[in-house]
Write a protein that holds these residues in place. Structure first.
Motif, PDB file in Angstrom:
ATOM      1  N   GLY A   1      20.424  25.923  21.384  1.00 34.47           N
ATOM      2  CA  GLY A   1      19.008  26.268  21.359  1.00 34.47           C
ATOM      3  C   GLY A   1      18.715  27.733  21.536  1.00 34.47           C
ATOM      4  O   GLY A   1      17.557  28.136  21.515  1.00 34.47           O
ATOM      5  N   HIS A   2      19.726  28.558  21.718  1.00 32.78           N
ATOM      6  CA  HIS A   2      19.517  29.986  21.829  1.00 32.78           C
ATOM      7  C   HIS A   2      20.810  30.677  21.404  1.00 32.78           C
ATOM      8  O   HIS A   2      21.875  30.060  21.327  1.00 32.78           O
ATOM      9  CB  HIS A   2      19.152  30.385  23.265  1.00 32.78           C
TER      10      HIS A   2
ATOM     11  N   ASP B   1      24.777  23.500  18.832  1.00 36.37           N
ATOM     12  CA  ASP B   1      23.679  24.465  18.901  1.00 36.37           C
ATOM     13  C   ASP B   1      22.980  24.262  20.241  1.00 36.37           C
ATOM     14  O   ASP B   1      22.405  23.208  20.503  1.00 36.37           O
ATOM     15  CB  ASP B   1      22.713  24.224  17.745  1.00 36.37           C
TER      16      ASP B   1
ATOM     17  N   GLU C   1      27.915  31.518  27.737  1.00 36.15           N
ATOM     18  CA  GLU C   1      26.942  32.575  28.041  1.00 36.15           C
ATOM     19  C   GLU C   1      27.564  33.719  28.826  1.00 36.15           C
ATOM     20  O   GLU C   1      27.101  34.864  28.735  1.00 36.15           O
ATOM     21  CB  GLU C   1      25.772  31.995  28.834  1.00 36.15           C
TER      22      GLU C   1
ATOM     23  N   ARG D   1      28.058  25.491  27.863  1.00 37.99           N
ATOM     24  CA  ARG D   1      26.976  26.468  27.789  1.00 37.99           C
ATOM     25  C   ARG D   1      27.200  27.616  28.757  1.00 37.99           C
ATOM     26  O   ARG D   1      27.084  28.789  28.399  1.00 37.99           O
ATOM     27  CB  ARG D   1      25.626  25.797  28.066  1.00 37.99           C
TER      28      ARG D   1
END
Length: 559
Positions: free
Chosen positions: A459-460, A457, A419, A415
């Motif tokens: 969540g964003h 996934d 990002e 993650r």
């Protein structure tokens, strides 16, 4: 006697203008490799357990070219074999400035040796099928073959190997009659598997790296602390460890190292210089089977490794030998090795590829079942804990989900990488001190005897796609009764029911979800991951009854 080539040549690492070639010979010999264009290298064999091996570093290869090569033993040419029907073996180098050059990784796991037992015929070998196609289409040669475990089966041997065991075992031995134990017995597995003609040619012309899974030692290797305790009571187990890890180091792990890493490896230097390295390897095999404890930061020997190909970074993780098995602190990697992995996740690259013999993302129902089982196995109620431990062993519940902290940590790392941004553990420094997220993150796995592609996934919205690419088996099969169970374990209603079971045991809901992008495929298969610019393409091909490859999954992903 004149030395003969028993196994090989195996083309292992190609790094810049150098390449490593691995061989096993019948007698001590001076091994020399000469490639077109004047590149060459030589090495004397080293001896262990009465067997003779060499790892030759070939230097002076021209960039961005293919070099046919020859192997001589004491000046007698042994490769290519006289009258060989196969194309010349070549070493292909990448361009010196290869940032824009695509990278192609061939991958898979779980390959039984090609000889068949009476009464059991496996579907066609995917490596054989791929090799035959590559002979006809050499322009599609991959950059690297990534083998993700169960290259040999110590606990599921062929009729031929079992005959050898009956003839050569000492009377009264209590070792399992159908399993290999000693280094000498392990050599028969590699001889049987790696002398398959098509696979032998493929290994000689496509670089390869390898990592073990459980069957190189035994099914369920290092499932839990109590499993280890029970195995330690077997009189033959310490010899299995010594022979299994010693032979793995020689046949598989040595070739994972670059020439510079070989020069820095203390064990390789000792083994190469010894008149007889048997005692060295025997002691090494026994000593490195010590999983890290929760409060120990030392790693007996690091089997994980990393390498760069163009703008792609490949990190291959040991999912077996160095697990932390301490109840309450289970981890797929010990602290020191996890820190090493984090350091490899930082760098200047476009694509991150993680090799993990065990899938990170399993069918959701199986994931929740393993998470529930971990919680039960660590229950304060001894009866519940014993029940959970029994289920863990019987149903092989020991993937990433059964090491819940490691599963979560790996997802958190992905993650943060995906990002990017200021302070993230990302890659190239951009404007304003921000980090650019990688173009893709792919986890290559095997083990589970079926193939699938899944996407995580978080969540964003996140630019970097994070993918699970599972390809297994190369040459084996999953029992027919298990196939429906594996299919339904992907169904959302089934996953919700099992998630409820995990919740009842106090297991928190995963922070990520994942969706399968291809139907489960249960035949023999081989996968290809192509990384071109900012685009990744994952293909899985299965074998037909006539031994040809056909496409079963094709997924393209990019930021």
């Amino acid at each position: 006697m004149t030395a003969q080539l028993l196994i090989g040549p195996l083309l292992r690492r190609v790094t810049g203008d150098r390449a490593t070639i691995w061989v096993e010979t019948s007698e001590p010999a001076q091994v020399r490799v000469e490639a077109d264009g004047g590149a060459a290298g030589s090495a004397a064999t080293f001896c262990a357990y009465g067997h003779h091996y060499a790892l030759v570093v070939v230097s002076g290869l021209a960039p961005d070219s293919s070099h046919a090569y020859r192997v001589t033993l004491d000046d007698n040419e042994v490769w290519p074999a006289a009258g060989s029907p196969y194309p010349p073996s070549v070493i292909r180098t990448r361009a010196a400035e290869d940032a824009a050059q695509p990278v192609s990784l061939l991958f898979g796991s779980c390959r039984q040796g090609s000889p068949q037992d009476a009464g059991r015929t496996l579907p066609p070998d995917a490596l054989d099928a791929y090799s035959r196609r590559l002979m006809a289409e050499p322009e599609h040669r991959p950059d690297l073959l990534v083998l993700l475990g169960d290259q040999v089966y110590a606990d599921e041997t062929s009729h031929k190997v079992r005959r050898f065991l009956r003839r050569h075992r000492k009377a009264g031995s209590d070792a399992p009659s159908d399993q290999v134990v000693t280094f000498e017995e392990y050599t028969k597995l590699y001889l049987e598997s790696w002398r398959d003609p098509e696979v032998r040619w493929l290994f000689s012309t496509v670089p390869s790296v390898m990592i073990f899974d459980d069957h190189e030692l035994i099914d369920d290797w290092n499932t839990s602390a109590s499993w280890r305790s029970d195995m330690a009571e077997q009189s033959w187990w310490r010899e299995r460890i010594a022979g299994g890890l010693g032979s793995y180091w020689v046949y598989q792990h040595l070739g994972n190292l670059s020439p510079d890493e070989l020069a820095a490896d203390p064990l390789f230097q000792k083994v190469s210089a010894a008149d007889d390295a048997t005692d060295l390897l025997h002691e090494f095999g026994r000593s490195v089977d010590e999983p890290d404890s929760a409060d120990n930061t030392d790693v007996p020997y690091q089997w994980s490794f990393a390498l760069d190909l163009g703008r792609t970074r490949l990190v291959v993780l040991d999912n077996r030998c160095n697990r932390v098995l301490t109840p309450g602190a289970r981890a797929m990697l010990p602290a020191a090795e996890w820190d090493w992995f984090i350091s490899q996740a930082h760098g200047d690259y476009d694509h991150l590829v993680v090799g993990s013999s065990l899938p990170w993302l399993m069918p959701p129902a199986i994931h929740h079942l393993e998470a529930w089982n971990e919680a039960v196995s660590e229950s304060r109620n001894p009866r519940w804990a014993a029940f959970g431990e029994k289920l863990r062993r019987v149903f092989d519940l020991e993937h990433w989900a059964a090491f819940g902290k490691s599963f979560t940590a790996l997802g958190e790392l992905f993650r943060r990488l995906g990002e990017g941004g200021v302070g993230a553990p990302g890659h190239r420094v951009g404007a304003g001190g921000a980090y650019a997220a990688p173009a893709s993150i792919s986890v290559l796995s095997g083990d589970v005897h079926h193939s699938y592609v899944a996407r995580a996934d978080f969540g964003h919205a996140m630019a970097t796609p994070v993918m699970q690419l599972t390809c297994s088996p190369i040459h084996n099969e999953v029992p027919l009764p298990l196939r429906p169970l594996m299919r339904v374990s992907w169904l959302p209603p089934v996953a919700r029911v099992v998630r409820g079971l995990a919740k009842s045991a106090g297991v928190t809901k995963p922070l990520i979800r994942w969706k399968r992008l291809s139907d489960p495929y249960f035949g023999n298969a081989i996968g290809t991951l192509t990384l071109d610019g900012r685009t990744a393409r994952a293909r899985i091909e299965g074998t037909s009854k006539d031994g040809h490859l056909h496409e079963v999954a094709d997924n393209t992903y990019r930021p």
